[in-house]
Scaffold this active site. Structure first.
Site, PDB file in Angstrom:
ATOM      1  CG  HIS A   1      13.844  -6.984  -3.057  1.00  0.00           C
ATOM      2  ND1 HIS A   1      13.296  -7.043  -1.805  1.00  0.00           N
ATOM      3  CD2 HIS A   1      13.694  -5.705  -3.458  1.00  0.00           C
ATOM      4  CE1 HIS A   1      12.835  -5.859  -1.456  1.00  0.00           C
ATOM      5  NE2 HIS A   1      13.056  -5.036  -2.459  1.00  0.00           N
TER       6      HIS A   1
ATOM      7  CG  HIS B   1      10.678   4.846  -4.240  1.00  0.00           C
ATOM      8  ND1 HIS B   1      11.995   4.885  -3.853  1.00  0.00           N
ATOM      9  CD2 HIS B   1      10.234   3.592  -3.898  1.00  0.00           C
ATOM     10  CE1 HIS B   1      12.333   3.727  -3.313  1.00  0.00           C
ATOM     11  NE2 HIS B   1      11.285   2.921  -3.333  1.00  0.00           N
TER      12      HIS B   1
ATOM     13  CD  GLU C   1      13.265  -0.814  -4.286  1.00  0.00           C
ATOM     14  OE1 GLU C   1      12.646  -0.227  -3.371  1.00  0.00           O
ATOM     15  OE2 GLU C   1      13.747  -1.962  -4.161  1.00  0.00           O
TER      16      GLU C   1
ATOM     17  CG  ASP D   1       9.400  -1.308  -7.183  1.00  0.00           C
ATOM     18  OD1 ASP D   1      10.393  -0.585  -6.984  1.00  0.00           O
ATOM     19  OD2 ASP D   1       8.600  -1.594  -6.284  1.00  0.00           O
TER      20      ASP D   1
ATOM     21  CG  HIS E   1      11.755   1.585   1.305  1.00  0.00           C
ATOM     22  ND1 HIS E   1      12.570   0.501   1.092  1.00  0.00           N
ATOM     23  CD2 HIS E   1      11.142   1.811   0.149  1.00  0.00           C
ATOM     24  CE1 HIS E   1      12.419   0.062  -0.142  1.00  0.00           C
ATOM     25  NE2 HIS E   1      11.562   0.847  -0.733  1.00  0.00           N
TER      26      HIS E   1
ATOM     27  CG  ASP F   1       7.807   1.458  -2.081  1.00  0.00           C
ATOM     28  OD1 ASP F   1       7.127   1.204  -3.079  1.00  0.00           O
ATOM     29  OD2 ASP F   1       9.044   1.298  -2.042  1.00  0.00           O
TER      30      ASP F   1
ATOM     31  CE1 TYR G   1       5.607  -3.097  -0.374  1.00  0.00           C
ATOM     32  CE2 TYR G   1       5.841  -1.349   1.238  1.00  0.00           C
ATOM     33  CZ  TYR G   1       6.102  -1.862  -0.018  1.00  0.00           C
ATOM     34  OH  TYR G   1       6.877  -1.158  -0.895  1.00  0.00           O
TER      35      TYR G   1
ATOM     36  CG  HIS H   1       3.939  -1.603  -4.387  1.00  0.00           C
ATOM     37  ND1 HIS H   1       4.322  -2.184  -5.571  1.00  0.00           N
ATOM     38  CD2 HIS H   1       5.071  -1.072  -3.858  1.00  0.00           C
ATOM     39  CE1 HIS H   1       5.617  -2.007  -5.750  1.00  0.00           C
ATOM     40  NE2 HIS H   1       6.098  -1.340  -4.726  1.00  0.00           N
TER      41      HIS H   1
HETATM   42 FE1  FEO Z   1      10.849   0.746  -2.838  1.00  0.00          FE
HETATM   43 FE2  FEO Z   1       8.091  -0.294  -4.575  1.00  0.00          FE
HETATM   44  O1  FEO Z   1       9.889   0.155  -4.325  1.00  0.00           O
END
Ligand code: FEO
Length: 400
Positions: free
Chosen positions: A24, A78, A80, A82, A143, A162, A190, A223
């Protein structure tokens, strides 16, 4: 594809996105991973899932350890996409007894996917899931609003979604298998691009850290590499970045139409370096906004330059200003500059944007008509010196 064992009862069952180059708007030149974890005591628990197109890879890795339908529980730290994009399909396929998330996660996962029948957990809540003892830690806005950590006692693993992660595709899954400079570079990028706006919450979390009384042996983010050998470095880096600690470095960020603004930028940089301060020159025709944000994280100063196009800032400059405004960096000084033809309104706009993001302006904006003359370039050098001197004067404060 095989799972990778990370502790006595836990396997990494995530996916590696070798080809990811844009997340993004954030450039990911080293790709990324979407980490999911399989915990097996008497029953099996899946911690987080992966981006939807990678569900097959995750299921294959799970299958190398256990029949996926034997998973009894899922924890979603989380929402989100991904980490939750394939959650509806995973739930359909394995039919877990329960899916745990925060109360805000219940709403987020319903709003995203229409998922219901989820079980909410509270801050500090302890739950035993088939012999595995979890503690949940509420981390709202780290986040996303619904974000939580989950801690697995016994194995001493903090699943931190994250936070403490990085975009880095690697078959070397652990911190001690990756070159330290790559870990610091990608963790910094990051933090700068994802975590910076929430730095006060990072500081609150780090303050609360000792009182959590968790024996953390491994930090397993969603990640990049898993921190099994050196959990201290990433926590120390987070503290430094969250405090807004800066160095004797000034960015010179600009775009240019006919090289006039570029000439100004190079002379400002020359003035900065002549005072013993590092100048990092970032032409926007060759630099992505996420790289500017990364450098800005620990830069004490930033000079922004724009040519004026149809009375406006140049579009790439406006893009960067919009991006960094949202990231809410602290402790920056700088100056605006640029060349114009008919009027300098675009440079005034840039200066206003710098004020709006909380920068302290060392000098009024320097505006040059058409092509800078010798005296203009001398003025650019002087302005660069002023920025460097002001930065050095502050160095007793937040600069390292
Ligand atoms: Fe906030 Fe890796 O997504």
């Amino acid at each position: 594809m095989e799972a990778i064992k990370i502790s006595e009862h836990v396997w990494w069952v995530g996916a590696i996105d070798w080809g990811l180059r844009d997340f993004h708007g954030y450039t990911t030149s080293r790709g990324s991973t979407y980490n999911a974890y399989l915990v097996i005591y008497d029953e099996a628990v899946l911690v987080d899932t992966v981006k939807k197109p990678f569900m097959g890879e995750m299921m294959e890795r799970i299958s190398s350890v256990i029949e996926p339908k034997k998973i009894s529980y899922i924890i979603s730290n989380h929402a989100e996409m991904d980490h939750s994009g394939c959650l509806p399909e995973v739930i359909n396929e394995i039919c877990p007894k329960k899916v745990f998330t925060s109360s805000r996660g219940k709403k987020a996962l319903f709003d995203h996917f229409g998922l219901d029948n989820l079980t909410a957990v509270e801050d500090a809540q302890k739950i035993e899931l088939g012999g595995a003892h979890f503690v949940f830690i509420d981390t709202p806005m780290l986040h996303w609003p619904e974000s939580i950590f989950s801690y697995l006692a016994g194995d001493g693993i903090l699943f931190s979604q994250d936070v403490f992660g990085m975009h880095l595709a690697t078959s070397k899954l652990f911190d001690d298998e990756v070159a330290p400079y790559i870990l610091e570079t990608e963790a910094k990028k990051y933090y700068a691009n994802i975590i910076t706006p929430y730095s006060n919450l990072v500081l609150d979390l780090l303050k609360k850290w000792p009182s959590l009384n968790l024996d953390i042996k491994i930090i397993a983010p969603d990640h990049g590499p898993i921190w099994r050998s050196d959990t201290k470095s990433i926590i120390d880096w987070y503290k430094k970045w969250a405090l807004g600690t800066t160095t004797l470095k000034s960015l010179v960020v600009f775009d240019t139409m006919w090289k006039s603004t570029e000439q100004m930028a190079l002379h400002i940089a020359d003035g900065i370096t002549s005072e013993g301060v590092e100048a990092k020159v970032m032409p926007l025709y060759a630099s992505n906004r996420s790289d500017v944000a990364t450098e800005l994280l620990d830069a004490g100063a930033a000079c922004f330059g724009t040519p004026v196009l149809n009375g406006q800032m140049f579009p790439t400059v406006a893009d960067v200003m919009t991006y960094i405004k949202g990231l809410k960096f602290k402790n920056k000084i700088g100056v605006a500059f640029g060349s114009y033809g008919w009027n300098g309104s675009g440079i005034d706009m840039l200066e206003e944007e710098m004020k709006k993001i909380g920068m302290e302006l060392v000098e009024p904006a320097l505006k040059v008509r058409y092509v800078p003359k010798d005296e203009d370039l001398k003025r650019c050098v002087e302005i660069g010196k002023s920025v460097a001197i002001a930065l050095k004067e502050r160095s007793g404060g937040n600069c390292a």
